[in-house]
Design an enzyme around this catalytic site. Structure first.
Site, short mmCIF file in Angstrom:
data_model
loop_
_atom_site.label_atom_id
_atom_site.label_comp_id
_atom_site.label_asym_id
_atom_site.label_seq_id
_atom_site.Cartn_x
_atom_site.Cartn_y
_atom_site.Cartn_z
N ASP A 36 0.82 -1.22 0.00
CA ASP A 36 0.00 0.00 0.00
C ASP A 36 0.85 1.27 0.00
O ASP A 36 0.53 2.22 0.70
CB ASP A 36 -0.92 -0.03 1.22
CG ASP A 36 -1.99 1.06 1.16
OD1 ASP A 36 -2.48 1.35 0.07
OD2 ASP A 36 -2.34 1.61 2.23
N GLU A 68 6.56 10.76 1.35
CA GLU A 68 6.70 12.15 1.78
C GLU A 68 8.16 12.49 2.00
O GLU A 68 8.97 11.64 2.37
CB GLU A 68 5.91 12.39 3.08
CG GLU A 68 4.41 12.28 2.90
CD GLU A 68 3.65 12.71 4.15
OE1 GLU A 68 4.20 13.52 4.94
OE2 GLU A 68 2.51 12.24 4.34
#
Length: 533
Positions: free
Chosen positions: A400, A405
């Site tokens: 997933d 980031e």
């Protein structure tokens, strides 16, 4: 003329036989006389030889035997984890850190802290006055302003190369604080709040409650994300379940932090397990009426709660204490976006989040050639960091990873944050090799990453053993079942075999990329720096 053709044919056959003898038969005969171990070339790495480890000749790799079902112990009764962290590869000096290499400055964080304290005091005063008018009892906890708080030290330690140094005492103290410190406030997380009003229960694909998580604030203003237990440790994700409808597992978050630390990445914020009293530490300290409204008592007289139209619409998807205690993971929050901006970037190897359809990387084996031409993957460390992340995700079984980031301050050379790992460790009996697509398609890996993986494949530092030992320090032990621990060894072997195939096809110089490595005289911070190739 016929005689000349025969001579030419004989000469050709002689040349072919000689080539076969020299390039194929002789190397095989030589290898029979050598023990099956890593051949090391000291000229390939600036690290001193320690424990027989150096850069291997990958063409001579052999598979390390996997452990049996019994729990192995160090031969001398010592700690494998301590020996691992004392190894030269885990004591690598980073460049000196100037202000531009650190995420935050002390004065900046203290001022941010003071604003949080003032805002909290104003909020509590208004809430207490409103509660008194409405004749509602409010549980008030004492909060303390502590400039030496462990979470502040953790935030100040974040730099260009990692979230923390492995031997940073502030991280160990933060883990203890999250396990024991009083909770003074509970609320929905910001991402769940953002969904409020936009939830249509007839269209939501994800089963209700799979994303239920809360933001808990401690008495010294430390903040942690709480993910409750949704699945027993011995349960596996059903074979017919799609990865995007899988449960989020609290123990996967805990195990991912420990694995990230053992791999010497330091890209997962500290995570600790904790038993939370959902009545005293959530219901009675929340000031959010929406959260208060979703608490109820089950027929078994357990206290339960669910998320109100935040991926969830029905009480049958609630989580329940027994009768009030509920175990879960607490992940330390990163600095606020107002002082440490981050951006979320789509993963080039993202998966299709529908029941049909496939992404380009799933059907095009040369997909990486396209990625290498695109900014920011056409230079610097970004693509190598994506490959590190894919190895980490493959070991945990996490499919997933649709985004990653980075801190904007560090630009393109900043490390990737390995956040949101709760969908890992769902299946110990299956290895999803497609997670390794960045590695297998690009055929690139950092030398430091490869050396640590090889070290963890050796019996004296076996990955399952050091993970087992590391997880013993968490209060929710055992965090992983034995089959999940042994699956780590099996998957590690598969990663090494992918690299081996790449080297055989392209050569070591093309596959193994040099990165910053400088051995220290004694154990210090273990961090990987810039790519210099």
């Amino acid at each position: 003329m016929l005689r000349r053709d025969r001579l030419f044919l004989a000469a050709t056959l002689t040349a072919v036989f000689s080539a076969d003898l020299y390039f194929i038969l002789l190397p095989k005969l030589r290898s029979l006389g050598r023990p099956h171990s890593c051949s090391c070339g000291p000229g390939n790495l600036s690290l001193p030889r320690q424990g027989g480890l150096a850069t291997p000749l990958l063409s001579n790799w052999t598979s390390v035997p996997l452990p049996d079902s019994a729990t192995p112990e160090p031969a001398d009764g010592g700690s494998k984890l301590e020996k691992l962290f004392a190894h030269t590869l885990y004591n690598i000096q980073t460049p000196s850190l100037g202000p531009e290499e650190r995420l935050l400055q002390a004065e900046q964080l203290i001022e941010y802290y003071r604003r949080k304290v003032s805002r909290w005091e104003r909020h509590m005063k208004l809430y207490s006055e409103a509660a008194a008018v409405a004749n509602i009892s409010v549980t008030e906890h004492e909060v303390t302003y502590d400039p030496d708080a462990s979470w502040m030290k953790f935030h100040l330690g974040i730099n260009r190369y990692a979230l923390y140094s492995r031997d940073d005492p502030a991280v160990l103290q933060l883990l203890k604080d999250m396990q024991n410190m009083a909770v003074v406030s509970a609320d929905y997380t910001q991402d769940e709040k953002a969904l409020k009003g936009a939830c249509d229960c007839t269209q939501v694909v994800k089963p209700s409650g799979h994303h239920l998580k809360l933001a808990l604030k401690m008495k010294n203003f430390a903040k942690a994300m709480f993910k409750p237990m949704r699945q027993q440790r011995d349960e596996e994700t059903p074979e017919d379940s799609f990865y995007f409808v899988d449960f989020q597992r609290h123990n996967a978050e805990i195990a991912a932090f420990h694995l990230d630390r053992i791999l010497d990445f330091q890209r997962v914020p500290p995570v600790a397990g904790r038993l939370v009293n959902v009545t005293g530490e959530v219901l009675q300290v929340t000031h959010n009426e929406d959260l208060r409204a979703v608490f109820f008592t089950s027929p078994a007289n357990n206290t339960c709660f669910f998320a109100k139209c935040l991926y969830v619409c029905k009480t049958e998807y609630a989580v329940c204490g027994r009768p009030d205690l509920l175990e879960g993971s607490l992940s330390a929050y990163l600095p606020g976006l107002s002082i440490a901006p981050r951006i979320s970037i789509p993963n080039p190897w993202t998966r299709s989040y529908t029941f049909t359809g496939r992404e380009e990387w799933e059907v095009n084996p040369f997909y990486c050639d396209t990625v290498k031409q695109l900014y920011p993957y056409n230079s610097g460390n970004r693509l190598l960091n994506i490959i590190d992340m894919s190895i980490f995700d493959f070991l945990t079984g996490n499919m997933d990873r649709h985004h990653y980031e980075i801190f904007t301050k560090f630009g393109d050379e900043g490390f990737l944050l390995h956040l949101d790992n709760a969908r890992g460790f769902g299946k110990h009996s299956q290895d999803e090799t497609s997670i390794l697509a960045p590695l297998s398609q690009c055929c690139m890996i950092k030398r430091s990453t490869l050396l640590r993986l090889q070290l963890l494949a050796r019996s004296e530092f076996r990955l399952s053993d050091v993970m087992r030992e590391s997880l013993e320090g968490d209060p929710l032990r055992p965090v992983l079942t034995e089959p999940h621990l042994l699956a780590l060894d099996r998957r590690l072997q598969k990663v090494l075999r992918v690299v081996q195939r790449c080297v055989r096809r392209l050569g070591e110089e093309e596959v193994i990329t040099k990165d910053f490595i400088k051995a220290t005289g004694k154990p210090q911070t273990a961090t990987v720096g810039k790519r210099v190739r």
